[in-house]
Write a protein that holds these residues in place. Structure first.
Motif, PDB file in Angstrom:
ATOM      1  N   LEU A 200      -8.529   7.725  -1.815  1.00  0.00           N
ATOM      2  CA  LEU A 200      -8.949   6.333  -1.632  1.00  0.00           C
ATOM      3  C   LEU A 200      -8.080   5.386  -2.463  1.00  0.00           C
ATOM      4  O   LEU A 200      -7.677   4.321  -1.995  1.00  0.00           O
ATOM      5  CB  LEU A 200     -10.415   6.164  -2.040  1.00  0.00           C
ATOM      6  N   LYS A 201      -7.804   5.789  -3.701  1.00  0.00           N
ATOM      7  CA  LYS A 201      -7.013   4.929  -4.588  1.00  0.00           C
ATOM      8  C   LYS A 201      -5.589   4.771  -4.064  1.00  0.00           C
ATOM      9  O   LYS A 201      -5.049   3.657  -4.030  1.00  0.00           O
ATOM     10  CB  LYS A 201      -6.998   5.511  -6.004  1.00  0.00           C
ATOM     11  N   ALA A 202      -4.983   5.883  -3.646  1.00  0.00           N
ATOM     12  CA  ALA A 202      -3.620   5.826  -3.118  1.00  0.00           C
ATOM     13  C   ALA A 202      -3.561   4.936  -1.882  1.00  0.00           C
ATOM     14  O   ALA A 202      -2.642   4.121  -1.724  1.00  0.00           O
ATOM     15  CB  ALA A 202      -3.135   7.235  -2.782  1.00  0.00           C
ATOM     16  N   ASN A 203      -4.555   5.076  -1.020  1.00  0.00           N
ATOM     17  CA  ASN A 203      -4.622   4.270   0.194  1.00  0.00           C
ATOM     18  C   ASN A 203      -4.760   2.781  -0.125  1.00  0.00           C
ATOM     19  O   ASN A 203      -4.088   1.933   0.462  1.00  0.00           O
ATOM     20  CB  ASN A 203      -5.792   4.753   1.054  1.00  0.00           C
ATOM     21  N   ASP A 204      -5.624   2.485  -1.093  1.00  0.00           N
ATOM     22  CA  ASP A 204      -5.841   1.092  -1.492  1.00  0.00           C
ATOM     23  C   ASP A 204      -4.570   0.502  -2.100  1.00  0.00           C
ATOM     24  O   ASP A 204      -4.197  -0.641  -1.809  1.00  0.00           O
ATOM     25  CB  ASP A 204      -6.991   1.019  -2.500  1.00  0.00           C
ATOM     26  N   GLN A 205      -3.902   1.281  -2.947  1.00  0.00           N
ATOM     27  CA  GLN A 205      -2.670   0.796  -3.582  1.00  0.00           C
ATOM     28  C   GLN A 205      -1.568   0.585  -2.542  1.00  0.00           C
ATOM     29  O   GLN A 205      -0.842  -0.402  -2.587  1.00  0.00           O
ATOM     30  CB  GLN A 205      -2.215   1.797  -4.645  1.00  0.00           C
ATOM     31  N   TYR A 206      -1.462   1.510  -1.616  1.00  0.00           N
ATOM     32  CA  TYR A 206      -0.419   1.431  -0.598  1.00  0.00           C
ATOM     33  C   TYR A 206      -0.571   0.179   0.268  1.00  0.00           C
ATOM     34  O   TYR A 206       0.374  -0.586   0.450  1.00  0.00           O
ATOM     35  CB  TYR A 206      -0.443   2.692   0.273  1.00  0.00           C
ATOM     36  N   PHE A 207      -1.784  -0.015   0.780  1.00  0.00           N
ATOM     37  CA  PHE A 207      -2.003  -1.164   1.660  1.00  0.00           C
ATOM     38  C   PHE A 207      -2.086  -2.480   0.877  1.00  0.00           C
ATOM     39  O   PHE A 207      -1.970  -3.557   1.466  1.00  0.00           O
ATOM     40  CB  PHE A 207      -3.249  -0.956   2.522  1.00  0.00           C
ATOM     41  N   GLY A 208      -2.259  -2.376  -0.440  1.00  0.00           N
ATOM     42  CA  GLY A 208      -2.196  -3.558  -1.287  1.00  0.00           C
ATOM     43  C   GLY A 208      -0.780  -3.830  -1.772  1.00  0.00           C
ATOM     44  O   GLY A 208      -0.552  -4.696  -2.619  1.00  0.00           O
ATOM     45  N   LYS A 209       0.181  -3.018  -1.243  1.00  0.00           N
ATOM     46  CA  LYS A 209       1.607  -3.131  -1.563  1.00  0.00           C
ATOM     47  C   LYS A 209       1.895  -2.909  -3.044  1.00  0.00           C
ATOM     48  O   LYS A 209       2.857  -3.442  -3.596  1.00  0.00           O
ATOM     49  CB  LYS A 209       2.160  -4.486  -1.095  1.00  0.00           C
ATOM     50  N   GLU A 210       1.033  -2.095  -3.691  1.00  0.00           N
ATOM     51  CA  GLU A 210       1.280  -1.682  -5.079  1.00  0.00           C
ATOM     52  C   GLU A 210       2.010  -0.336  -5.012  1.00  0.00           C
ATOM     53  O   GLU A 210       1.460   0.715  -5.343  1.00  0.00           O
ATOM     54  CB  GLU A 210      -0.046  -1.558  -5.837  1.00  0.00           C
ATOM     55  N   TYR A 232       1.467  12.283   2.843  1.00  0.00           N
ATOM     56  CA  TYR A 232       2.923  12.440   2.928  1.00  0.00           C
ATOM     57  C   TYR A 232       3.568  11.219   3.582  1.00  0.00           C
ATOM     58  O   TYR A 232       4.665  10.795   3.204  1.00  0.00           O
ATOM     59  CB  TYR A 232       3.277  13.694   3.713  1.00  0.00           C
ATOM     60  N   GLU A 233       2.874  10.661   4.553  1.00  0.00           N
ATOM     61  CA  GLU A 233       3.384   9.461   5.235  1.00  0.00           C
ATOM     62  C   GLU A 233       3.478   8.295   4.250  1.00  0.00           C
ATOM     63  O   GLU A 233       4.481   7.579   4.196  1.00  0.00           O
ATOM     64  CB  GLU A 233       2.495   9.098   6.404  1.00  0.00           C
ATOM     65  N   MET A 234       2.416   8.110   3.451  1.00  0.00           N
ATOM     66  CA  MET A 234       2.439   7.044   2.449  1.00  0.00           C
ATOM     67  C   MET A 234       3.520   7.306   1.411  1.00  0.00           C
ATOM     68  O   MET A 234       4.220   6.387   0.983  1.00  0.00           O
ATOM     69  CB  MET A 234       1.065   6.925   1.783  1.00  0.00           C
ATOM     70  N   PHE A 235       3.628   8.565   0.983  1.00  0.00           N
ATOM     71  CA  PHE A 235       4.640   8.929  -0.010  1.00  0.00           C
ATOM     72  C   PHE A 235       6.049   8.577   0.506  1.00  0.00           C
ATOM     73  O   PHE A 235       6.864   7.998  -0.200  1.00  0.00           O
ATOM     74  CB  PHE A 235       4.561  10.434  -0.290  1.00  0.00           C
ATOM     75  N   GLY A 236       6.287   8.906   1.779  1.00  0.00           N
ATOM     76  CA  GLY A 236       7.586   8.603   2.385  1.00  0.00           C
ATOM     77  C   GLY A 236       7.856   7.109   2.453  1.00  0.00           C
ATOM     78  O   GLY A 236       8.961   6.655   2.168  1.00  0.00           O
TER      79      GLY A 236
END
Length: 236
Positions: A200-210, A232-236
């Protein structure tokens, strides 16, 4: 027999029970209890049925229902639990087991009824509003009630990790990011290696452009050997 069971000598205890001359319902029940403990469910069922033929006690029915539930015979378990509950509605353990089976059997309205009843009987148990939230989640147009139920569970026990997770997801769907993040951090404070909260945290940070922060969180997931297409998609 009890002293043998305390030492884990189930084979010898069963030998005593099965060779005793007085095959009364308590002997059948004790035998069934042992078979259930060691995972021989067919013999547990047959012995509980033998005991029930002599004396149809509610406790025996509940034990047999538990075995049926373990084996996945949902309807048989539901029928027995229902029979016990109708005769003794004060048995909250039976009511809770019945509610769980309704959830597994995708009978959300029946589960909702059961958990609303359980809440009236014990207002301090966080599992009841939590399970009620699960029942409401399976029904259309009850999302707000669902979220409130998870919040109720958290209010009762602020360390109830399952409820914290569901509340974090609830506020995420409402796009109330600050509140969602607050509950994510609460969950990680309790369990810093919890896969669900880290996702959840990674998803929130990713879509928050953090993105820098997201990489740190994704690395934690990687260290925990967690693999998914999404991470893996977010990591990429």
């Amino acid at each position: 027999i009890d002293s043998l069971l305390q030492k884990g000598n189930y084979k010898k205890a069963l030998s005593f029970l099965e060779t005793t001359e007085d095959q009364n319902p308590f002997v059948f029940e004790k035998t069934a209890d042992i078979y259930q403990t060691i995972g021989n469910y067919n013999k547990a069922i047959s012995n509980y049925l033998e005991a029930l033929e002599i004396t149809p006690r509610n406790q025996l029915k509940a034990k047999l229902a538990n075995v049926y539930s373990t084996l996945g015979y949902k309807q048989k378990a539901i029928d027995l639990y229902n029979d016990v509950f109708k005769k003794d509605s004060s048995n909250l353990l039976v009511a809770n087991n019945l509610g769980k089976l309704y959830l597994k059997g995708l009978k959300p309205k029946s589960a909702e009824t059961m958990y609303r009843y359980l809440k009236t009987q014990d207002s301090l148990n966080p599992n009841y509003p939590y399970q009620l939230g699960k029942a409401l989640a399976l029904q259309n147009n009850k999302r707000m009630q669902m979220g409130q139920s998870y919040i109720d569970a958290f209010t009762i026990d602020t360390l109830h990790l399952n409820s914290i997770y569901e509340v974090a997801k609830f506020f995420k769907t409402l796009k109330v990011r600050d509140t969602s993040r607050m509950f994510i951090e609460k969950g990680l404070k309790i369990d810093s290696t919890n896969i669900n909260f880290l996702q959840l945290k990674a998803n929130d940070q990713y879509f928050g452009k953090e993105f820098e922060e997201a990489i740190v969180t994704l690395k934690k997931l990687d260290e925990l050997k967690f693999k998914s297409v999404n991470t893996y998609e977010m990591f990429g």
